[in-house]
Design an enzyme around this catalytic site. Structure first.
Site, PDB file in Angstrom:
ATOM      1  N   ARG A 295     -44.746  12.783 -30.406  1.00  0.00           N
ATOM      2  CA  ARG A 295     -44.647  13.913 -29.556  1.00  0.00           C
ATOM      3  C   ARG A 295     -43.499  13.653 -28.616  1.00  0.00           C
ATOM      4  O   ARG A 295     -42.844  12.747 -28.600  1.00  0.00           O
ATOM      5  CB  ARG A 295     -45.962  14.019 -28.762  1.00  0.00           C
ATOM      6  N   GLY A 296     -43.136  14.952 -27.820  1.00  0.00           N
ATOM      7  CA  GLY A 296     -41.884  15.001 -27.085  1.00  0.00           C
ATOM      8  C   GLY A 296     -40.868  15.890 -28.137  1.00  0.00           C
ATOM      9  O   GLY A 296     -40.837  15.152 -29.378  1.00  0.00           O
ATOM     10  N   ALA A 297     -40.499  16.614 -27.215  1.00  0.00           N
ATOM     11  CA  ALA A 297     -39.557  17.880 -28.386  1.00  0.00           C
ATOM     12  C   ALA A 297     -38.441  17.309 -29.019  1.00  0.00           C
ATOM     13  O   ALA A 297     -38.194  17.373 -30.124  1.00  0.00           O
ATOM     14  CB  ALA A 297     -39.056  18.649 -27.263  1.00  0.00           C
TER      15      ALA A 297
ATOM     16  N   ARG B 158     -45.633  22.285 -34.782  1.00  0.00           N
ATOM     17  CA  ARG B 158     -45.932  22.504 -33.485  1.00  0.00           C
ATOM     18  C   ARG B 158     -44.922  23.890 -32.916  1.00  0.00           C
ATOM     19  O   ARG B 158     -43.767  23.584 -33.356  1.00  0.00           O
ATOM     20  CB  ARG B 158     -45.564  21.287 -32.481  1.00  0.00           C
TER      21      ARG B 158
ATOM     22  N   GLN C 171     -50.274  11.875 -21.195  1.00  0.00           N
ATOM     23  CA  GLN C 171     -48.994  11.309 -21.544  1.00  0.00           C
ATOM     24  C   GLN C 171     -48.513  10.559 -20.223  1.00  0.00           C
ATOM     25  O   GLN C 171     -47.754   9.682 -20.373  1.00  0.00           O
ATOM     26  CB  GLN C 171     -47.820  12.257 -21.831  1.00  0.00           C
TER      27      GLN C 171
ATOM     28  N   ASP D 153     -39.433  21.968 -22.920  1.00  0.00           N
ATOM     29  CA  ASP D 153     -39.717  22.274 -24.319  1.00  0.00           C
ATOM     30  C   ASP D 153     -38.935  23.482 -24.979  1.00  0.00           C
ATOM     31  O   ASP D 153     -38.605  23.390 -26.146  1.00  0.00           O
ATOM     32  CB  ASP D 153     -41.137  22.418 -24.711  1.00  0.00           C
TER      33      ASP D 153
ATOM     34  N   ASN E 113     -42.442  23.927 -20.031  1.00  0.00           N
ATOM     35  CA  ASN E 113     -42.836  22.293 -20.375  1.00  0.00           C
ATOM     36  C   ASN E 113     -44.443  22.144 -20.276  1.00  0.00           C
ATOM     37  O   ASN E 113     -45.237  23.024 -20.244  1.00  0.00           O
ATOM     38  CB  ASN E 113     -42.270  21.679 -19.333  1.00  0.00           C
ATOM     39  N   LYS E 114     -44.656  20.700 -20.423  1.00  0.00           N
ATOM     40  CA  LYS E 114     -46.288  20.372 -20.539  1.00  0.00           C
ATOM     41  C   LYS E 114     -47.114  21.125 -19.398  1.00  0.00           C
ATOM     42  O   LYS E 114     -46.779  21.225 -18.299  1.00  0.00           O
ATOM     43  CB  LYS E 114     -46.611  18.925 -20.399  1.00  0.00           C
TER      44      LYS E 114
END
Ligand code: MRU
Length: 356
Positions: free
Chosen positions: A49-51, A89, A197, A238, A248-249
């Site tokens: 995960r993570g863009a 995603r 996270q 993101d 973002n998250k």
């Protein structure tokens, strides 16, 4: 200093190895991936995960998909393969840029073998570029703290470190660069419910490197801003729309509101692959909705072997309903500066800074 301790992605032709981030910090397990479908489910289930890491993994997935085919390329199969990876995603724009580049590079390719080689090369290139962009971004971030003399206190959200990228990280990259420049940095990491996270990954990375770090739950920032001297909030992103609105998250927006109320500068760390100038405002950014169980249980966090991160994990009554938007939009008015590999600038300068 770039550590390979946290490399989430490694590759040898025909095999992708992912550090399964669902099992961290309890243990390091690795997923061996040989097909595009396995890649897609690893992205969807957030083993990776993570863009930036998602984009790189997606292109390796394409290379695996092409490798499993033989003979002449059919445009339809090519389109379907690209579309299947794209759907894994939706929020981070990095994946769509990487896939567009992948498509462009094989416009004149005749057979799948050739396509697979081109995509493998592209994924390796993306990895290298992401690492060097992060190192430049980290260095640029130093200028914002040049006045800070003793300790620098930073709040961050989610994980934007080596685990989310090809190395060094974006917001955590700035923290690493400050540390490398001899500054004493103290990090407050939002736990980042529901996937944790922050507490599982960011704190893990910081502890491994001896950076002083405290977990706060996502609702604690107001207390923190009132009771500690906080120099800045640093987050990743993101997707950034042309006006600076930033996805973002989930929880980032709430943190930004709290920071603004307390006069704490809020910085978004972004590489050029985060900006989506086709979108005027953040309202056009697609927000991924995930399973309710990620909110109502802790034991959704299973690694590839089915091992549960927190057993007996109900956090709510059986049958309770939940909402689980995975990202939110922070309006540009809450953002003081973007920190990028090509400099630091306020949201109003996005269009001119990104003009090629
Ligand atoms: O759902 P995740 O863990 O993929 O979300 C990650 C984030 O929101 C990060 O802040 C973002 O991708 C930037 S990582 C450099």
């Amino acid at each position: 200093m770039v550590s390979d301790r946290f490399s989430p992605i490694s590759w040898k032709t025909g095999e992708l190895t992912l550090l399964d981030q669902r099992s961290l910090p309890r243990k390091k397990t690795f997923l061996k991936i040989t097909t595009s479908n396995e890649t897609i489910s690893a992205i969807r289930e957030m083993a990776v995960r993570g863009a930036p890491a998602i984009a790189i993994t997606g292109v390796f997935g394409l290379a695996l998909g092409a490798k499993s085919k033989s003979g002449e390329v059919s445009p339809n199969d090519l389109k379907n393969l690209l579309a299947s990876v794209m759907e894994s995603r939706p929020t981070a724009v990095n994946l769509s840029y990487a896939l567009k580049e992948a498509e462009d590079r094989v416009k004149h390719s005749l057979n799948w073998e050739e396509v697979s080689v081109i995509w493998e090369k592209l994924a390796l290139e993306l990895m290298q570029n992401d690492l060097s962009d992060n190192l430049s971004l980290g260095k640029n971030g130093l200028s914002l703290f040049s006045e800070s003399k003793d300790e620098i206190h930073i709040v961050t959200h989610c994980n934007t470190g080596a685990l989310a990228t090809a190395g060094h990280g974006t917001a955590l990259g700035v923290i690493r660069s400050l540390r490398d420049a001899g500054k004493k940095v103290i990090v407050y990491a939002d736990e980042t419910r529901p996937f944790l996270q922050g507490s599982r990954l960011t704190v893990f990375e910081m502890m491994e490197e001896g950076i002083e770090c405290y977990i706060i739950t996502d609702g604690m920032s107001g207390w923190l801003f009132n009771n500690r001297k906080i120099d800045a909030v640093l987050v990743g992103c993101d997707r950034v729309a042309a006006n600076g609105d930033t996805a973002n998250k989930i929880g980032t927006y709430t943190l930004a509101i709290s920071a603004k109320q307390h006069g704490v500068p809020f910085y978004v760390c972004a590489t050029k692959d985060s900006f989506d100038l086709k979108l005027e405002t953040g309202s056009q950014i697609p927000i991924e909705m995930r399973r309710e169980e990620e909110v109502t249980r802790f034991d959704f966090l299973k690694d590839g072997n089915g091992e549960i991160f927190v057993p007996e994990g109900m956090t709510a009554p059986v049958g309770a309903r939940a909402l689980n938007p995975s990202f939110d939009i922070t309006p540009s008015s809450f953002i003081k500066n973007f920190i990028t590999e090509f400099g630091c600038f306020p949201p109003g300068e996005i269009k001119t800074r990104l003009k090629k």
